[in-house]
Design a protein around this motif. Structure first.
Motif, PDB file in Angstrom:
ATOM      1  N   PRO A 148       0.742  -1.362   0.032  1.00  0.00           N
ATOM      2  CA  PRO A 148       0.050   0.142   0.110  1.00  0.00           C
ATOM      3  C   PRO A 148       0.752   1.226   0.040  1.00  0.00           C
ATOM      4  O   PRO A 148       2.057   1.148   0.507  1.00  0.00           O
ATOM      5  CB  PRO A 148      -0.799  -0.044   1.262  1.00  0.00           C
ATOM      6  N   VAL A 149       0.472   2.357  -0.721  1.00  0.00           N
ATOM      7  CA  VAL A 149       1.196   3.652  -0.960  1.00  0.00           C
ATOM      8  C   VAL A 149       0.302   4.719  -0.540  1.00  0.00           C
ATOM      9  O   VAL A 149      -0.867   4.688  -1.218  1.00  0.00           O
ATOM     10  CB  VAL A 149       1.795   3.770  -2.218  1.00  0.00           C
ATOM     11  N   ALA A 150       0.584   5.708   0.251  1.00  0.00           N
ATOM     12  CA  ALA A 150      -0.487   6.796   0.125  1.00  0.00           C
ATOM     13  C   ALA A 150       0.522   7.939  -0.419  1.00  0.00           C
ATOM     14  O   ALA A 150       1.663   8.118   0.234  1.00  0.00           O
ATOM     15  CB  ALA A 150      -0.670   7.180   1.597  1.00  0.00           C
ATOM     16  N   TYR A 151       0.084   8.630  -1.223  1.00  0.00           N
ATOM     17  CA  TYR A 151       0.810   9.406  -2.154  1.00  0.00           C
ATOM     18  C   TYR A 151       0.159  10.677  -2.752  1.00  0.00           C
ATOM     19  O   TYR A 151      -1.342  10.577  -2.952  1.00  0.00           O
ATOM     20  CB  TYR A 151       1.424   8.845  -3.159  1.00  0.00           C
ATOM     21  N   ILE A 152       0.794  11.837  -3.253  1.00  0.00           N
ATOM     22  CA  ILE A 152      -0.028  12.696  -4.034  1.00  0.00           C
ATOM     23  C   ILE A 152       0.280  12.264  -5.657  1.00  0.00           C
ATOM     24  O   ILE A 152       1.614  12.752  -5.965  1.00  0.00           O
ATOM     25  CB  ILE A 152       0.616  14.061  -3.512  1.00  0.00           C
TER      26      ILE A 152
END
Ligand code: PMP
Length: 310
Positions: free
Chosen positions: A100-104
């Motif tokens: 999982p990756v949280a990103y802009i």
């Protein structure tokens, strides 16, 4: 390593898209500056179907990492946990790695990410022995890196943030180029810190010793190893130590979701102990693999079943 599994689906903000279509904008804050947080998690085959090891703790750490760097994830932890399980089901894996990756993914061409939308994506793929085939059995050769683990006021060591990983990449690639399997990084004071993606333990006179959390990632495998060691009656101490203390240790172990529990048999061309995986390492490996594969009834709360109806 490249991802050669076209056709697998990636969860992005609530939808499954083909891996080829999971893209970010070239002008995006996370791509330009490494401003994102991520997790590395493993699902193992068990007799109850695939089970994700310590999923809750990994997703908790994802949210803590985001808080540390100042990224607001627009989902609850429960939603991301369910999305991880759904992604494994969608791709039909028995065993896999989960990222999982949280990103802009769009905008934020200047340094400030303010006002940009935050996305979450989840990819899955098969990943065998992280440090190379046969290393869990035979052990790895490690070299102390000339790169220093970030000072605790430079990069936030408790955040699993993408930008932190350029240092680890350089350390690991340099170690490889010099003929070693992995790098050991020291902190700014010269104490042993961690591997590029592993926490470290040594064994001395039957006791396990690991660096305190001050300047390292709060590894979930590290926590698992501490708990199972204590449950099995072995003493564990958290204290700073130096590389020469490792040279004369009885055993050395690298632990991490990717590396699992890997014996280190050599540091800087010096054999650790007799240069073979030690007896305590072997026992910990066995307990760890029994746990992740559900071959033991202990800690069922650590295995999140992918197919809950079973
Ligand atoms: N240290 C670093 C820098 C890492 O990237 C990792 C892998 N996440 C670890 C230690 C081990 O952490 P974990 O056991 O949670 O995978």
């Amino acid at each position: 390593m490249t991802l050669k599994q076209a056709g697998t689906k990636v969860w992005i903000d609530g939808n499954f898209v083909d891996e080829r279509d999971a893209r970010v904008d070239f002008i995006s804050n996370s791509f330009q500056y490494g401003f994102s947080v991520f997790e590395g998690i493993r699902a193992y085959k068990t007799d109850k179907g695939p089970a994700v090891f310590r999923l809750k703790e990994h997703i908790e750490r994802l949210f803590k990492s985001a808080k540390i760097i100042g990224l607001k994830i627009p989902y609850t932890q429960g939603e991301i946990i369910e999305a991880c399980l759904a992604t494994i089901r969608e791709n039909g894996f028995d065993e896999c790695y989960i990222r999982p990756v949280a990103y802009i993914g769009s905008g934020g061409m200047g340094l400030s990410p303010e006002g940009c939308d935050v996305s979450v994506g989840i990819a899955t793929w098969f990943w065998g022995e992280y440090l190379g085939k046969g290393k869990l059995e035979k052990g790895t050769r490690v070299a102390t890196s000339s790169f220093t683990r970030h000072h605790i006021n430079s990069n936030m060591s408790k955040a699993k943030a993408a930008g932190n990983y350029m240092l680890f990449q350089m350390a690991r690639v340099t170690a490889h180029q010099q003929g070693y399997d992995e790098a050991l990084l020291l902190d700014a004071q010269g104490h042993v810190a961690e591997g590029s993606v592993e926490n470290v333990f040594i064994v001395k006179d039957g006791e396990l010793i690991t660096p305190p959390l001050t300047h390292i990632l709060d590894g979930i495998t590290r926590d698992t190893v501490i708990k199972i060691a204590r449950e099995n009656g072995w003493a564990v101490r958290e204290e700073f130590f130096t590389r020469d203390y490792v040279y004369v240790a009885d055993e050395m172990i690298f632990v991490g979701t990717g590396a699992e529990v890997t014996p280190v048999v050599e540091l800087d061309d010096r054999p650790i102990g007799d240069g073979k995986p030690g007896p305590l390492t072997r026992k910990l490996q066995q307990i760890y693999f029994d746990l992740v594969r559900g071959n033991t009834a202990t800690h069922p709360e650590w295995r999140a079943l992918v197919n809950k109806s079973r």
